[in-house]
Design an enzyme around this catalytic site. Sequence first.
Site, PDB file in Angstrom:
ATOM      1  N   HIS A  63       0.851  -1.182   0.000  1.00  0.00           N
ATOM      2  CA  HIS A  63       0.000   0.000   0.000  1.00  0.00           C
ATOM      3  C   HIS A  63       0.891   1.238   0.000  1.00  0.00           C
ATOM      4  CE1 HIS A  63      -3.434   2.499   1.106  1.00  0.00           C
ATOM      5  NE2 HIS A  63      -2.713   3.029   2.071  1.00  0.00           N
TER       6      HIS A  63
ATOM      7  N   HIS B 262       1.263  11.793  -1.343  1.00  0.00           N
ATOM      8  CA  HIS B 262       0.368  11.224  -0.348  1.00  0.00           C
ATOM      9  C   HIS B 262      -0.598  12.310   0.118  1.00  0.00           C
ATOM     10  CE1 HIS B 262       0.002   8.164   3.187  1.00  0.00           C
ATOM     11  NE2 HIS B 262      -1.122   8.354   2.539  1.00  0.00           N
TER      12      HIS B 262
END
Length: 304
Positions: A87, A133
Amino acid sequence: MAPKHHGLTRALLSTILFLQPVLSVPGIGTLLPRASPPSSISTSLSTSISTPTPSVSMSSLATATTCNGHAEYCTRSYSNITFVGSHDSPFVGPLPQQNQNIDVTAQLDMGIRYLQAQTHHSVFDKNVLELCHTSCFLEDAGTLKAFLETVKKWLDANPNEIVTLLLTNGDSVAISEFGDTFSSSGINSYTYTPSASPLSLSDWPTLGEMISSGKRLVVFLDYGADTTKVNYILDEFTYYFETPYGVTDAKFSSCKIDRPSDASATGRMYIVNHFLDVDILGVLIPDRDKADSTNAATGEGSIE
Ligand SMILES: *[C@@H]1O[C@H](CO)[C@@H](O)[C@H](O)[C@H]1NC(C)=O
């Protein structure tokens, strides 16, 4: 190359995205999630699949003898293989917004075959897709093009391996920009294009067929895919359901369908979000302390 689970335990954080496209028979090297989905799901999955019909006869191909590290995977359909993923694979480092301890090449070397990554427009150049992110101010891991070049280099060096990418499209970037980035990286020579859109679960080729054809990269995008424009970037939620993410229960006791909401498991592969977070004052960050058990092959909270 066989996955080395003990190495994974130490080197990757608790952010393994665990993928098990269909329930498979526990076999050599086949990883099963610790918690099985409810029997209604497994029933509908296993009964929805018929024997895959190879679109290309094996005899006409230069047959690979090892596929993703195992001879028996050569005759298994892509949709009937469990891949271990990471992930937020490009976000490497010790900070709370970072998810991995080792870079993407090292992840692949250790057996990761499914790389998830978030994309956003670069704040410096709106024409560039960047791996960030949530926000590029928070975490910027470089361009998507550089990431694809890294993966391509690994595929070049590992001709019997199939890798999958799952990209997110947080800024609703046009699919043509993804296509342009894939082309400019050169990795589009490896991208797999299904023979039908969408391809049904039972029609996926075997790993042997994919390796023989040279189309060893499968690409999914969470939102904004359009196969009429870029035929190899597949819509994630047409093909998959996901279990909940942001899990803070170290036992991973829930396997319920989270996305797409109200989806049926029938006919879908699935993604088990087996990465553990810890809640720090309402903010979820990777639970690094538990990485050893979360990423372990066996034991409580493991991927078993
Ligand atoms: C998946 O692979 C296993 C092991 O080879 C096989 O027994 C099973 O029939 C396959 N399932 C499907 C749906 O092809």
